[in-house]
Design a protein around this motif. Sequence first.
Motif, PDB file in Angstrom:
ATOM      1  N   SER A 110     -74.619  32.967  12.319  1.00  0.00           N
ATOM      2  CA  SER A 110     -75.879  33.242  13.017  1.00  0.00           C
ATOM      3  C   SER A 110     -76.816  32.046  12.949  1.00  0.00           C
ATOM      4  N   SER A 111     -76.923  31.458  11.771  1.00  0.00           N
ATOM      5  CA  SER A 111     -77.839  30.329  11.594  1.00  0.00           C
ATOM      6  C   SER A 111     -77.378  29.102  12.367  1.00  0.00           C
ATOM      7  N   VAL A 112     -76.073  28.870  12.400  1.00  0.00           N
ATOM      8  CA  VAL A 112     -75.543  27.720  13.139  1.00  0.00           C
ATOM      9  C   VAL A 112     -75.833  27.876  14.633  1.00  0.00           C
ATOM     10  N   ILE A 113     -75.648  29.088  15.163  1.00  0.00           N
ATOM     11  CA  ILE A 113     -75.952  29.349  16.575  1.00  0.00           C
ATOM     12  C   ILE A 113     -77.426  29.061  16.863  1.00  0.00           C
ATOM     13  N   GLY A 114     -78.293  29.440  15.920  1.00  0.00           N
ATOM     14  CA  GLY A 114     -79.727  29.192  16.104  1.00  0.00           C
ATOM     15  C   GLY A 114     -80.125  27.750  15.899  1.00  0.00           C
ATOM     16  N   LEU A 115     -79.412  27.055  15.008  1.00  0.00           N
ATOM     17  CA  LEU A 115     -79.779  25.675  14.682  1.00  0.00           C
ATOM     18  C   LEU A 115     -79.345  24.663  15.734  1.00  0.00           C
ATOM     19  N   ILE A 116     -78.226  24.918  16.392  1.00  0.00           N
ATOM     20  CA  ILE A 116     -77.697  23.947  17.364  1.00  0.00           C
ATOM     21  C   ILE A 116     -78.722  23.566  18.432  1.00  0.00           C
ATOM     22  N   PRO A 117     -79.335  24.538  19.139  1.00  0.00           N
ATOM     23  CA  PRO A 117     -80.339  24.145  20.138  1.00  0.00           C
ATOM     24  C   PRO A 117     -81.575  23.486  19.527  1.00  0.00           C
ATOM     25  N   CYS A 118     -81.940  23.918  18.325  1.00  0.00           N
ATOM     26  CA  CYS A 118     -83.111  23.332  17.661  1.00  0.00           C
ATOM     27  C   CYS A 118     -82.876  21.863  17.331  1.00  0.00           C
ATOM     28  N   VAL A 119     -81.696  21.564  16.812  1.00  0.00           N
ATOM     29  CA  VAL A 119     -81.360  20.181  16.476  1.00  0.00           C
ATOM     30  C   VAL A 119     -81.346  19.328  17.737  1.00  0.00           C
ATOM     31  N   TYR A 120     -80.808  19.866  18.810  1.00  0.00           N
ATOM     32  CA  TYR A 120     -80.771  19.118  20.072  1.00  0.00           C
ATOM     33  C   TYR A 120     -82.173  18.844  20.598  1.00  0.00           C
ATOM     34  N   LEU A 121     -83.016  19.876  20.625  1.00  0.00           N
ATOM     35  CA  LEU A 121     -84.379  19.734  21.138  1.00  0.00           C
ATOM     36  C   LEU A 121     -85.184  18.711  20.344  1.00  0.00           C
ATOM     37  N   THR A 122     -85.004  18.739  19.032  1.00  0.00           N
ATOM     38  CA  THR A 122     -85.750  17.826  18.165  1.00  0.00           C
ATOM     39  C   THR A 122     -85.214  16.399  18.250  1.00  0.00           C
ATOM     40  N   SER A 123     -83.900  16.243  18.153  1.00  0.00           N
ATOM     41  CA  SER A 123     -83.300  14.907  18.135  1.00  0.00           C
ATOM     42  C   SER A 123     -83.446  14.179  19.462  1.00  0.00           C
ATOM     43  N   SER A 124     -83.479  14.932  20.558  1.00  0.00           N
ATOM     44  CA  SER A 124     -83.593  14.309  21.883  1.00  0.00           C
ATOM     45  C   SER A 124     -85.043  14.190  22.349  1.00  0.00           C
ATOM     46  N   ASN A 125     -85.988  14.650  21.502  1.00  0.00           N
ATOM     47  CA  ASN A 125     -87.408  14.670  21.903  1.00  0.00           C
ATOM     48  C   ASN A 125     -87.561  15.327  23.281  1.00  0.00           C
ATOM     49  N   TYR A 126     -86.885  16.447  23.442  1.00  0.00           N
ATOM     50  CA  TYR A 126     -86.767  17.100  24.738  1.00  0.00           C
ATOM     51  C   TYR A 126     -88.113  17.382  25.399  1.00  0.00           C
ATOM     52  N   PHE A 127     -89.063  17.855  24.642  1.00  0.00           N
ATOM     53  CA  PHE A 127     -90.337  18.273  25.229  1.00  0.00           C
ATOM     54  C   PHE A 127     -91.239  17.092  25.614  1.00  0.00           C
ATOM     55  N   ASP A 128     -90.863  15.895  25.211  1.00  0.00           N
ATOM     56  CA  ASP A 128     -91.645  14.715  25.587  1.00  0.00           C
ATOM     57  C   ASP A 128     -91.564  14.424  27.076  1.00  0.00           C
ATOM     58  N   SER A 129     -90.635  15.092  27.770  1.00  0.00           N
ATOM     59  CA  SER A 129     -90.504  14.893  29.219  1.00  0.00           C
ATOM     60  C   SER A 129     -91.394  15.843  30.009  1.00  0.00           C
ATOM     61  N   PHE A 130     -92.283  16.558  29.320  1.00  0.00           N
ATOM     62  CA  PHE A 130     -93.225  17.478  29.971  1.00  0.00           C
ATOM     63  C   PHE A 130     -93.969  16.765  31.096  1.00  0.00           C
ATOM     64  N   VAL A 131     -93.999  17.375  32.276  1.00  0.00           N
ATOM     65  CA  VAL A 131     -94.470  16.685  33.481  1.00  0.00           C
ATOM     66  C   VAL A 131     -95.976  16.427  33.506  1.00  0.00           C
ATOM     67  N   ILE A 132     -96.779  17.318  32.932  1.00  0.00           N
ATOM     68  CA  ILE A 132     -98.228  17.118  32.938  1.00  0.00           C
ATOM     69  C   ILE A 132     -98.584  16.077  31.885  1.00  0.00           C
ATOM     70  N   LYS A 133     -99.173  14.985  32.313  1.00  0.00           N
ATOM     71  CA  LYS A 133     -99.426  13.871  31.411  1.00  0.00           C
ATOM     72  C   LYS A 133    -100.884  13.749  30.960  1.00  0.00           C
ATOM     73  N   GLN A 134    -101.748  14.712  31.333  1.00  0.00           N
ATOM     74  CA  GLN A 134    -103.111  14.684  30.802  1.00  0.00           C
ATOM     75  C   GLN A 134    -103.004  14.757  29.278  1.00  0.00           C
ATOM     76  N   GLU A 135    -103.628  13.826  28.613  1.00  0.00           N
ATOM     77  CA  GLU A 135    -103.410  13.638  27.188  1.00  0.00           C
ATOM     78  C   GLU A 135    -103.564  14.911  26.374  1.00  0.00           C
ATOM     79  N   GLN A 136    -104.667  15.633  26.590  1.00  0.00           N
ATOM     80  CA  GLN A 136    -104.924  16.800  25.755  1.00  0.00           C
ATOM     81  C   GLN A 136    -103.929  17.927  26.032  1.00  0.00           C
ATOM     82  N   ILE A 137    -103.543  18.100  27.301  1.00  0.00           N
ATOM     83  CA  ILE A 137    -102.589  19.158  27.653  1.00  0.00           C
ATOM     84  C   ILE A 137    -101.186  18.792  27.179  1.00  0.00           C
ATOM     85  N   PHE A 138    -100.800  17.540  27.390  1.00  0.00           N
ATOM     86  CA  PHE A 138     -99.481  17.070  26.961  1.00  0.00           C
ATOM     87  C   PHE A 138     -99.316  17.211  25.450  1.00  0.00           C
TER      88      PHE A 138
END
Length: 291
Positions: A221-249
């Motif tokens: 169960s933990s491995v299934i939950g950890l795999i996407p978390c490790v990917y999201l963190t290691s790839s800085n996935y959320f840094d590609s958020f389209v809105i670039k206004q500093e405070q919102i980003f």
Amino acid sequence: MKSAKTYIPCVILSILLVFSMLGTGICITADKVILNSQTCLEIISEKKLSEKIRKLLERTFKEKYNSTGIPSEVYIDVLSEKYIDNIVKLHVTEGFEYLNGRTDKFNVSPDFEALDESITEFFDNYAEENGYIKDSSYHEKLQKEINNAHSIIISYTDIFKLDTLSEYGVLTQARGYIKYLDKITYICIGADILFIVLLLLICIKNIKEILYWVGISFMISSVIGLIPCVYLTSSNYFDSFVIKQEQIFTAFTSYMYRITDSVTAFETGVLATGFLMTVIYILTARKKGTE
């Protein structure tokens, strides 16, 4: 474990336990992190977002001077960092109070009295110095500028875009689902307990096997939950958020990474628990084999 009468039921129950544990983790994260206003309030303080917003407002009102002729000081002098911070946090608290069903309406009404007085004072002084008559046109322009200033400040301070989400009905829809969260959480936790008890009853003649089955379930169960978390963190996935206004980003990415970190922490704890149970099972099995 070699008996089909116990092995197959244990496999089935352990698989069910894997998914019920995943559900439990999601529900706990949603309750304690995602839908907890404190998560966002901590981000606001840690990232000094109110300070950033005030600087952005100052720059915006300075740029507006070219089109309005109103000095930025008219606005900025009454917009202290503490005042901005209160409005930013007001959006968050009101939004989450509504989402969690503690209020019937999402409504943010900041106190703009000092700002309105500052703008009005500037208009009055300007009218007196230039001999303008305070007719309906004058009052219409004054009110328009006051409303425009309100709009700019609310837009900049609503860093999680809760007003926009409310306008499009997203908050109302989410609120409709969130009200079932407690029930779903109890169901998932109840399922965890039920499956573990059933495993215990099946393994009652060889009680230590419960450690194996529960430990394996926890680890999977933990491995299934950890795999996407490790990917999201290691790839800085959320840094590609389209809105670039500093405070919102900054607010959005920090919020998403905070959720990811919380899930990672929970699943790591489950993994450690499962690993420990499995190790204890192996050690006890070896001890029995050597006797």
